[in-house]
Enzyme design. Structure first.
Site, mmCIF file in Angstrom:
data_model
loop_
_atom_site.group_PDB
_atom_site.id
_atom_site.type_symbol
_atom_site.label_atom_id
_atom_site.label_comp_id
_atom_site.label_asym_id
_atom_site.label_seq_id
_atom_site.Cartn_x
_atom_site.Cartn_y
_atom_site.Cartn_z
ATOM 1 N N LYS A 116 0.816 -1.220 0.000
ATOM 2 C CA LYS A 116 0.000 0.000 0.000
ATOM 3 C C LYS A 116 0.851 1.272 0.000
ATOM 4 O O LYS A 116 0.470 2.287 -0.575
ATOM 5 C CB LYS A 116 -0.940 -0.011 1.200
ATOM 6 N N LYS A 158 -3.244 0.659 8.893
ATOM 7 C CA LYS A 158 -3.502 -0.330 7.845
ATOM 8 C C LYS A 158 -2.256 -1.159 7.584
ATOM 9 O O LYS A 158 -1.143 -0.628 7.564
ATOM 10 C CB LYS A 158 -3.918 0.359 6.535
ATOM 11 N N GLY A 164 -8.662 -7.035 2.721
ATOM 12 C CA GLY A 164 -9.743 -7.767 3.374
ATOM 13 C C GLY A 164 -10.027 -7.322 4.783
ATOM 14 O O GLY A 164 -10.643 -8.045 5.561
ATOM 15 N N GLY A 165 -9.541 -6.123 5.164
ATOM 16 C CA GLY A 165 -9.826 -5.609 6.496
ATOM 17 C C GLY A 165 -8.891 -6.116 7.576
ATOM 18 O O GLY A 165 -8.981 -5.676 8.724
ATOM 19 N N HIS A 208 -17.016 3.619 0.180
ATOM 20 C CA HIS A 208 -15.939 2.860 -0.457
ATOM 21 C C HIS A 208 -16.349 2.573 -1.894
ATOM 22 O O HIS A 208 -17.328 1.860 -2.138
ATOM 23 C CB HIS A 208 -15.708 1.550 0.298
ATOM 24 N N GLU A 275 -8.978 1.132 -5.548
ATOM 25 C CA GLU A 275 -9.977 1.429 -4.517
ATOM 26 C C GLU A 275 -9.845 2.877 -4.061
ATOM 27 O O GLU A 275 -8.743 3.399 -3.907
ATOM 28 C CB GLU A 275 -9.825 0.471 -3.337
ATOM 29 N N ARG A 292 -5.124 -8.125 -8.579
ATOM 30 C CA ARG A 292 -5.720 -9.447 -8.766
ATOM 31 C C ARG A 292 -7.182 -9.286 -9.132
ATOM 32 O O ARG A 292 -7.706 -8.176 -9.191
ATOM 33 C CB ARG A 292 -5.621 -10.254 -7.466
#
Length: 656
Positions: A116, A158, A164-165, A208, A275, A292
């Site tokens: 990220k 993060k 996936g959180g 989101h 995102e 992906r």
């Protein structure tokens, strides 16, 4: 084009890839662990290779064994699906080094955009707006605290390597930072093998939104519009839709072009998702790139009439996007619901066990799953069992269709989130698009209300009738069934229905039916078998369509169309009473002890965390129900424990 592909994944995504390969005339090789030896994806493939133990680290994450599977079977390509090795640059590199085509971005692209922190720097280069924060190499708590103060609370921690959180924590006050920092780092290390974190400003009431992008090896870069993914729990999406109901046309064009521009700036190839955080004022900020295929790709496929998995394979085989994609438009509305093995009323605790009832796909439902009746749900993998996808002319049309599917698709055996999903779809906030990523958290108690006593009673009646039908031979004279010395005295059974005890009073009738006591009157109840497990129930002057499955001599699963599922357990008539063990804490589900937070002799307060348990890739806390002193601890860190295992005991308990 490839002749054979290894699918380095499991469950519903493996089945989805197999389906696309069959359409293209490509042979498939499944891989499997101990837990998945009899799984659906293994039986659907043309060949299958055993990898190892049930833990992902012993099977699906062992790169060398998957490469070897391709060599043994003569496969020219490996499709990683999502999760597991799908965003591992070193695995893509291993494929390349062994002359095997990785069905996904090149290893250098994954390495550039996967973390990220690096992805955020690339977004800045491409002129895409990013969230204020810290993404430096110094990973000390002190540095994070300094930057958190600088950008202002609340902030979001993060995991740099994951998604996936997992490894995400909201920190609202400075005194919360230390625990959140340690927890996020530990979870990131466990889930992704990399504990590196980044810090971002947290926006309240944000949405989101993500954009599907695609690139090929010939310099063509496109977007396939956006998906709205704001309905989340524990930072994980459970409902997605396309188009986004939040965007104006100009906002849609701006956010989609930003995503495409980022893909072009890095020479992206194959499928990816960019995102974004969408703020209440209409501004948007880059969050991350998923290098992906996404879980929610079917909604994009439905509104653009494309097959993204087929497109992935064609691009990996060297074909041009322009040969298969013309002018794209969004048509209609698609909604996806993730069916997860978890208990929303118990803070989304994962649920394991054996599937009893399991419905089938129909003309109005696109079902993506690797589950069938009899499937065992283990602790080793993600809690998502299936995806329901529907398409409609309008959003209202799609919502109505999804509500119908959730209410008429029978599933039983374990706790699921289907009732929660139905509650969300009928909630006025969702209908009016007044939701954000924290909406479920604020509305959780309202959304997880139990089914009415009326339906629980009906389920108990149906289960009682099913049990009696299996206990008595109908060749005997009807007067002998349920014999008692007082003919006018009702018989009864106590039934635990989804945790609530219901007493069913009934009488046998000579025609094979029974009469049950409902609201002080006796109503005739009869059943007629339909196709499969379907049963038609007549209660008084009303008829119901239900599904019934007997799991054992004292457990029957009942699904009421339009209502949902009930687990009915018949309680023994004479129960040996035993005083409760005050201060005893048992494990609510199978899992691994991640961290023990207390010591014997330590005083604890009600609500204090005692230990952390990991199951289905999610961490959950066991908290003190009352104040007291820790007497004894019966488990160790990194120990695997079964449900019901005693974890610790307390003494000097102060009842609240």
């Amino acid at each position: 084009m490839f002749n054979k592909i290894v699918i380095a994944n499991r469950g519903e995504i493996a089945c989805r890839i197999i389906k696309a390969c069959k359409k293209l005339g490509i042979y498939t090789v499944a891989v499997y662990s101990d837990s998945d030896r009899n799984a659906l994806h293994v039986r659907l493939a043309d060949e299958a290779i055993y990898l190892g133990g049930s833990q992902p680290s012993d099977s699906y994450l062992v790169k060398e064994r998957i490469i070897e599977a391709a060599k043994i079977t003569g496969a020219e390509a490996i499709h990683p699906g999502y999760g597991f090795l799908s965003e591992k640059a070193d695995f893509a590199e291993m494929c390349e080094a062994n002359g095997i085509q990785f069905v996904g971005p090149k290893s250098e692209v994954i390495r550039l955009l996967g973390p990220k922190i690096q992805a955020k720097l690339e977004a800045i280069k491409a002129g895409v707006p990013v969230v204020p924060g810290y993404e430096g190499d110094d990973q000390s708590l002190q540095v994070f605290a300094e930057h958190a103060q600088k950008i202002g609370f609340p902030v979001l921690l993060k995991a740099s390597a994951g998604g996936g959180g997992r490894g995400m924590r909201i920190v609202r006050e400075p005194n919360e930072l230390k625990d959140a920092f340690e927890s996020a780092k530990r979870e990131a290390e466990s889930a992704f093998g990399d504990g590196k974190l980044l810090l971002e400003k947290y926006f309240e009431s944000a949405k989101h939104i993500e954009v599907q992008v695609f690139g090929d090896n010939h310099g063509n870069y496109i977007h396939l519009f956006e998906r709205e993914c704001s309905v989340q729990r524990r930072y994980q999406k459970i409902i997605e839709e396309s188009p986004s109901p939040s965007l104006s046309q100009s906002q849609r064009e701006a956010i989609c072009e930003s995503a495409r521009a980022l893909a072009a700036s890095v020479g992206y190839n194959n499928a990816g998702t960019v995102e974004f955080l969408f703020a209440p004022d209409g501004s948007f900020y880059f969050l991350e790139v998923n290098t992906r295929l996404q879980v929610e790709h079917p909604v994009t496929e439905e509104v653009t009439q494309t097959d993204l998995v087929e497109l992935q394979i064609r691009v990996a085989a060297g074909q041009r996007l322009t040969d298969w994609i013309g002018d794209l438009t969004q048509y209609g509305w698609a909604i996806e619901c993730r069916i997860c093995a978890e208990d929303p009323s118990n803070n989304f605790f994962p649920s394991t066990g054996k599937i009893g009832l399991w419905g089938t796909e129909n003309a109005a439902l696109r079902l993506e799953t690797g589950i069938e009746s009899g499937s065992e749900i283990s602790i080793y993998y993600d809690s998502m069992l299936a995806k329901f996808v529907v398409w409609g002319e309008t959003r209202e049309d799609a919502i109505r269709k999804m509500k119908y599917q959730l209410g008429t698709f029978p599933i039983s055996g374990i706790k699921l989130n289907t009732d929660l999903l139905s509650s969300i779809l009928t909630h006025q906030d969702f209908i009016e698009n007044k939701v954000d990523t924290k909406w479920i958290e604020r509305k959780q108690s309202e959304l997880t209300l139990s089914k009415s006593d009326h339906w629980s009673k009906l389920a108990s009646y149906v289960a009682t009738k099913a049990l009696l039908d299996n206990q008595f031979d109908l060749s005997y004279d009807g007067s002998l069934r349920g014999w008692r010395n007082s003919f006018y005295q009702n018989q009864w059974k106590d039934v635990d229905v989804n945790g609530n005890c219901i007493r069913v009073e009934y009488r046998h009738e000579s025609d094979g039916s029974i009469a049950v006591k409902s609201d002080d009157e006796m109503l005739a109840l009869s059943t007629q078998e339909g196709a499969g497990n379907q049963t038609f129930v007549q209660l008084g002057n009303r008829s119901f369509s239900v599904f019934v499955r007997q799991e054992s001599n004292n457990e029957i699963h009942v699904w009421l169309n339009g209502v949902g599922g009930f687990v009915c357990k018949f309680l023994p008539r004479f129960v040996e009473t035993e005083s409760d063990q005050q201060g005893s804490y048992t494990c609510p589900m199978p899992g691994e002890i991640v961290k023990i937070l207390v010591q014997p002799g330590e005083k604890v307060e009600a609500g204090q965390r005692l230990l952390i348990l990991s199951s289905m890739k999610m961490e959950s806390s066991i908290e003190a129900l009352e104040a007291g002193v820790v007497k004894e601890i019966f488990v160790e860190e990194k120990q695997f424990v079964e449900a019901g295992k005693e974890l610790l005991s307390m003494e000097d308990v102060i009842q609240s």
